[in-house]
Motif scaffolding. Structure first.
Motif, mmCIF file in Angstrom:
data_model
loop_
_atom_site.group_PDB
_atom_site.id
_atom_site.type_symbol
_atom_site.label_atom_id
_atom_site.label_comp_id
_atom_site.label_asym_id
_atom_site.label_seq_id
_atom_site.Cartn_x
_atom_site.Cartn_y
_atom_site.Cartn_z
ATOM 1 N N CYS A 84 54.371 30.067 39.360
ATOM 2 C CA CYS A 84 55.075 30.233 40.640
ATOM 3 C C CYS A 84 54.090 30.150 41.799
ATOM 4 C CB CYS A 84 55.794 31.582 40.664
ATOM 5 S SG CYS A 84 56.956 31.828 39.301
ATOM 6 N N PRO A 85 53.865 28.958 42.322
ATOM 7 C CA PRO A 85 52.937 28.797 43.446
ATOM 8 C C PRO A 85 53.564 29.240 44.763
ATOM 9 C CG PRO A 85 53.897 26.686 42.897
ATOM 10 C CD PRO A 85 54.437 27.673 41.886
ATOM 11 N N THR A 86 52.721 29.345 45.781
ATOM 12 C CA THR A 86 53.179 29.664 47.138
ATOM 13 C C THR A 86 52.888 28.466 48.035
ATOM 14 O OG1 THR A 86 52.819 32.034 46.855
ATOM 15 C CG2 THR A 86 52.884 31.209 49.115
ATOM 16 N N ALA A 87 53.878 28.067 48.796
ATOM 17 C CA ALA A 87 53.747 26.891 49.666
ATOM 18 C C ALA A 87 52.741 27.136 50.786
ATOM 19 C CB ALA A 87 55.111 26.536 50.256
ATOM 20 N N PRO A 88 52.217 26.056 51.367
ATOM 21 C CA PRO A 88 51.322 26.192 52.524
ATOM 22 C C PRO A 88 52.084 26.669 53.762
ATOM 23 C CG PRO A 88 51.204 23.987 51.537
ATOM 24 C CD PRO A 88 52.404 24.654 50.974
ATOM 25 N N GLN A 89 51.363 27.263 54.670
ATOM 26 C CA GLN A 89 51.905 27.536 56.008
ATOM 27 C C GLN A 89 51.812 26.236 56.802
ATOM 28 O OE1 GLN A 89 52.961 30.212 57.953
ATOM 29 N NE2 GLN A 89 52.908 31.841 56.422
ATOM 30 N N ARG A 90 52.939 25.794 57.361
ATOM 31 C CA ARG A 90 52.919 24.554 58.131
ATOM 32 C C ARG A 90 53.916 24.656 59.280
ATOM 33 N NH1 ARG A 90 53.841 19.888 54.545
ATOM 34 N NH2 ARG A 90 53.629 21.204 52.725
ATOM 35 N N PRO A 91 53.680 23.938 60.360
ATOM 36 C CA PRO A 91 54.651 23.933 61.466
ATOM 37 C C PRO A 91 55.961 23.308 61.004
ATOM 38 C CG PRO A 91 52.534 23.005 62.141
ATOM 39 C CD PRO A 91 52.504 23.102 60.652
ATOM 40 N N ILE A 92 57.074 23.947 61.320
ATOM 41 C CA ILE A 92 58.384 23.441 60.937
ATOM 42 C C ILE A 92 59.114 22.924 62.182
ATOM 43 C CG2 ILE A 92 60.588 24.006 59.851
ATOM 44 C CD1 ILE A 92 58.178 24.084 57.956
#
Length: 252
Positions: free
Chosen positions: A63-71
């Motif tokens: 279960c990975p965690t997604a990157p923080q990115r501008p949405i």
């Protein structure tokens, strides 16, 4: 158990830093490994806690965690996300660079599994969309950017999600050697609640129909009359039964 995050570049953009990965080890004989992807703004820990309780002793969950990115949908405000979202619409522009980068990251998480272990990918909401994108890459034998996709998937699960890149799905299958065979043999399970006020139910229904129309023959679609944008034990029970059957899991 958790692993430190790593980075992966997408096209010419700066490298994305994936967050912490949580691993749920099999309680019995290891027969399958599934990467499970969370929804927008979430992380890997919540789903790892749910998956650990399931009566599936032969599955290892990653279960990975997604990157923080501008949405874009949030006016550029950052959030954990597998790809950018411009609008919640069937006609919204697909972030193929972001999808490629995440699909490649998922493949890298599965790359070190033993050769006799069956591999799968699943997820919730945006994670479900990414899982279906990975299914398309498996069938095409390559990512959208042309790089080869070499992971051999045996099962794909999507809860409360949608199918990205629907307009190009058919043309990417046509004329590709063995693509039709891979599409016909890959088991896919989609589940969606009719009360979903985030990803509308018809998105899930149309996604299932689209998959079947382009040659995916083993598609199961489950609907739940009062379910919103979350999961319930009834849904997870059906996922467990489906995975046990499709992956041929047996014993402890």
């Amino acid at each position: 158990m958790s692993l430190a995050g790593s980075s992966l570049s997408s096209g010419g953009k700066a490298a994305l830093s994936f967050g912490r990965t949580y691993v749920v080890k099999p309680k019995g004989k290891h027969q399958a490994t599934i990467v499970w992807l969370h929804g927008l703004g979430d992380n890997g820990t919540g789903w790892s806690s749910i998956l650990e309780t399931l009566p599936l002793p032969n599955i290892k969950w990653i279960c990975p965690t997604a990157p923080q990115r501008p949405i874009t949908l949030f006016g550029g405000f950052p959030s954990t996300a597998w790809f950018d979202v411009s609008e919640l619409s069937e006609n919204g522009k697909d972030d193929v660079e972001g999808l490629d980068a995440t699909a490649a990251y998922v493949a890298s998480l599965l790359a070190t599994e033993p050769a006799d272990i069956k591999l799968g990918v699943g997820g919730f909401s945006m994670g479900a969309a990414t899982s279906l994108y990975s299914a398309a890459c498996f069938v095409h034998g390559k990512y959208h950017n042309g790089e080869p996709y070499t992971t051999n998937l045996s099962a794909v699960v999507g809860l409360s999600g949608f199918l990205p890149c629907t307009s190009t799905l058919n043309q990417r299958i046509e004329g590709v050697e063995n693509a039709a065979t891979r599409a016909a043999s890959l088991p896919i399970m989609l589940c969606h609640g009719k009360g979903d006020d985030v990803v509308p139910y018809n998105y899930g229904d149309k996604s299932a129909q689209r998959l079947v129309s382009v040659g995916f023959r083993d598609v199961t679609f489950k609907s739940y009359s009062s379910l919103g944008h979350y999961t319930v034990p009834e849904e997870m029970d059906e996922v467990c039964k489906w995975l046990t059957t499709k992956l041929g899991l047996h014993g402890n």
